[in-house]
Design an enzyme around this catalytic site. Structure first.
Site, mmCIF file in Angstrom:
data_model
loop_
_atom_site.group_PDB
_atom_site.id
_atom_site.type_symbol
_atom_site.label_atom_id
_atom_site.label_comp_id
_atom_site.label_asym_id
_atom_site.label_seq_id
_atom_site.Cartn_x
_atom_site.Cartn_y
_atom_site.Cartn_z
ATOM 1 C CG HIS A 61 13.441 12.711 3.621
ATOM 2 N ND1 HIS A 61 13.920 13.589 3.078
ATOM 3 C CD2 HIS A 61 12.711 11.985 2.855
ATOM 4 C CE1 HIS A 61 13.422 13.527 1.798
ATOM 5 N NE2 HIS A 61 12.675 12.849 1.701
ATOM 6 C CG HIS A 117 18.490 16.626 5.397
ATOM 7 N ND1 HIS A 117 18.173 17.217 4.025
ATOM 8 C CD2 HIS A 117 19.323 17.588 5.622
ATOM 9 C CE1 HIS A 117 18.306 18.230 3.728
ATOM 10 N NE2 HIS A 117 19.339 18.459 4.738
ATOM 11 C CG HIS A 157 13.264 8.368 -0.149
ATOM 12 N ND1 HIS A 157 13.843 8.690 -1.104
ATOM 13 C CD2 HIS A 157 12.310 9.228 0.435
ATOM 14 C CE1 HIS A 157 13.281 9.920 -1.275
ATOM 15 N NE2 HIS A 157 12.423 10.146 -0.402
ATOM 16 C CD GLU A 158 10.066 8.621 3.159
ATOM 17 O OE1 GLU A 158 10.150 9.739 3.974
ATOM 18 O OE2 GLU A 158 9.536 8.563 2.074
#
Length: 594
Positions: free
Chosen positions: A394, A397, A390-391
């Site tokens: 980011h 992104h 998940h992190e």
């Protein structure tokens, strides 16, 4: 970057200096940028007289910025604008203090050896002890989740639950009340009926009514599934779990009951599964997945003169032309006074200069994974692996969202869209091929066997009803805190929404979780964004999986048309272009088994 120093630096003087610097910086931003009336007038004059042809991203920037100026109250009279500025500065300081109180609240629980029954000997060996020989449990997330899921002693679970859900209390209750009152005053000054209305005006959802309808519709669908789940759980209660007179579970028993049920009836032993996820190998596997899908090349390089010896530094290059795209810093282990959750932070934004050349981005991923012991490497639970995916999502992104304007770069998107790329990548961990790639038993090197993978897949819908109810409770609670009215009782609101939306679990009066609910300062009324963006994440995941999770051509399209655009275009348009249709919630509901 200043905020990061406060999050991770081991030196107290540095953290305090960073805290003061952040206050000064935020006041400077209020005075000179976000609430600068002269800047607003210049923008306004430009929009009225504009003659030049702008790029689409520049047009979008102008449109969004003008709307932000109005939401900042810059079309108010001078007196009211000064009030707005004062409130913004006060709220910035309060928000920082709220976050600091969470990070520095190092609550512990002391437990006798008998109170650690059910916990692994290797874990127990890592614990510090008091002078009289009792064991000390710290309230970092890996420790908390491991203990609350595995400790056989109900008193241990209860005491740990109370400690964890009272971090920041009582100081942060006072601060939160002040934040609520000042945010309400701010919204009223600017012309909104509540801070929630102001907060959502810039988002995909636009207003609280849309969010309330979204949550209510989803709750109706999730409740039937949650009822079925708790009926089953109550039929298979462990010895140390007693229901209340109303037939509810105590909050400190929920994770324990679920974990034992998974072991006994679904043949899923999270401890055994963690043996297949030694951290070093798992991270290498994850990097290999991203290298292939995004056509990147990662290179670990020596890190010197950073804030701690555990921090790793990775250079990221394009696999196509070897262009340096940026650097990733990984700070993955817990230590005193470090930010005790997991997060991503951009230090230097990914931008394209006036000559079309990409300038290197710098990102930091913070986590708190268990450290290796003398006879065993750091082993990640599935939740830890999911957290890292998940992190790191980011971070991708941030790295690949390369725009001409820094304010549109990377994760600078609408808040109810920002979680989408990370949530989409989380879904890869249900895929057999991906699980094989990131797993390797720490003793034998064996990948996750097929039977374990099939058992893991059974968990996809295992507690989706209860999980959804909990997310709706948190989202509804956050929305209500910042709804109409300046005088709120957070504890009373928490109790109301808990009892209304978590019907199978007892609300415990000593639970003050809002005092450590860090999203209340950053996300404010927008916590619903996790559920909202998951709808889009699953829609995109289904599309990508059809074409191949490791297909670099799909990865290239995903970068070019979605995350690579950062916040330079409306998310609705990005999704429609990539999917070739309007997004929908069919994949989301099917994924939850609803």
């Amino acid at each position: 970057a200043i905020e990061i120093v406060e999050y991770v630096h081991p030196n107290q003087a540095m953290r305090e200096a960073a805290h003061k610097a952040q206050i000064a910086m935020r006041e400077f931003i209020v005075d000179t940028i976000s609430n600068n009336h002269d800047v607003y007038q210049s923008f306004k004059a430009y929009t009225l007289q504009k003659k030049e042809q702008l790029r689409p991203d520049q047009e979008y920037f102008l449109q969004e910025t003008m709307a932000d100026f109005k939401r900042a109250g810059l079309d108010l009279t001078t007196g009211k604008l000064e009030q707005v500025k004062t409130l913004h500065k006060a709220l910035a300081a309060l928000g920082m203090q709220f976050e600091t109180n969470i990070a520095t609240d190092n609550k512990t629980v002391t437990v006798t050896r008998e109170g650690l029954a059910g916990l692994d000997e290797d874990f127990i060996k890592t614990l510090s002890r008091t002078e009289i020989g009792e064991y000390i449990l710290g309230t970092d997330y890996p420790t908390y989740f491991y203990v609350i899921e595995n400790a056989d002693d109900a008193e241990t679970r209860k005491n740990f639950f109370i400690a964890m859900n009272n971090r920041g209390y009582p100081d942060n209750e006072r601060i939160l009340k002040d934040i609520i009152a000042k945010r309400d005053e701010l919204a009223q000054l600017i012309g909104f009926s509540s801070y929630a209305h102001l907060d959502l005006d810039s988002e995909m959802a636009k207003n609280p009514k849309v969010v309330e309808k979204f949550l209510q519709t989803l709750y109706a669908k999730a409740s039937k599934k949650a009822d079925e789940e708790y009926t089953i759980f109550k039929q298979h209660l462990p010895k140390s779990v007693q229901l209340t007179t109303e037939g509810k579970l105590h909050p400190w028993d929920v994770a324990y009951v679920k974990n034992l049920y998974k072991k006994q009836y679904l043949a899923v032993d999270e401890k055994r599964i963690s043996e297949y996820f030694p951290m070093e190998h798992t991270i290498k596997g994850l990097l290999a997945i991203y290298e292939k899908f995004f056509q990147l090349r990662f290179e670990q390089i020596p890190a010197t003169n950073l804030w701690h010896q555990d921090v790793q530094l990775i250079a990221v290059r394009s696999a196509l032309d070897d262009t340096l795209l940026g650097y990733l810093l990984l700070d993955l282990y817990p230590r005193p006074n470090k930010y005790n959750h997991a997060c991503h932070a951009t230090i230097v934004s990914a931008i394209i200069d006036e000559h079309g050349k990409p300038l290197p981005e710098v990102s930091l991923v913070i986590a708190n994974f268990p450290k290796s012991t003398a006879d065993k490497p750091s082993l990640l639970k599935r939740d830890d692996v999911r957290t890292f995916f998940h992190e790191f999502g980011h971070a991708m992104h941030g790295l690949l969202g390369r725009t001409h304007l820094a304010s549109q770069s990377g994760t600078s998107v609408k808040r109810d869209f920002v979680e989408m790329p990370s949530q989409m990548l989380e879904e890869w961990l249900w895929d057999k091929e991906i699980l094989k790639m990131v797993s390797s038993h720490y003793k034998t090197g064996e990948q996750l066997p097929d039977d374990l993978i099939e058992n893991i897949k059974k968990l996809k819908h295992f507690d989706s009803g209860d999980w959804t109810q909990r997310q709706i409770y948190l989202a509804s609670f956050a929305l209500a805190l910042f709804g109409p009215g300046a005088d709120k009782n957070p504890h009373a609101l928490q109790e109301h929404y808990y009892q209304t939306l978590r019907p199978h679990v007892l609300f415990w009066p000593e639970d003050h979780m809002y005092a450590s609910f860090g999203h209340l300062t950053g996300y404010a009324a927008r916590y619903y964004g996790y559920l909202w963006s998951k709808v889009f994440a699953l829609d995109l995941f289904g599309y990508i999986k059809e074409h191949g999770l490791l297909d670099p051509e799909v990865g290239h399209r995903y970068v070019q048309e979605v995350i690579g655009r950062g916040g330079s275009r409306d998310p609705n348009a990005l999704l429609k272009d990539f999917l070739g249709r309007e997004p929908n919630d069919q994949a989301f509901l099917a994924d939850l088994g609803l």
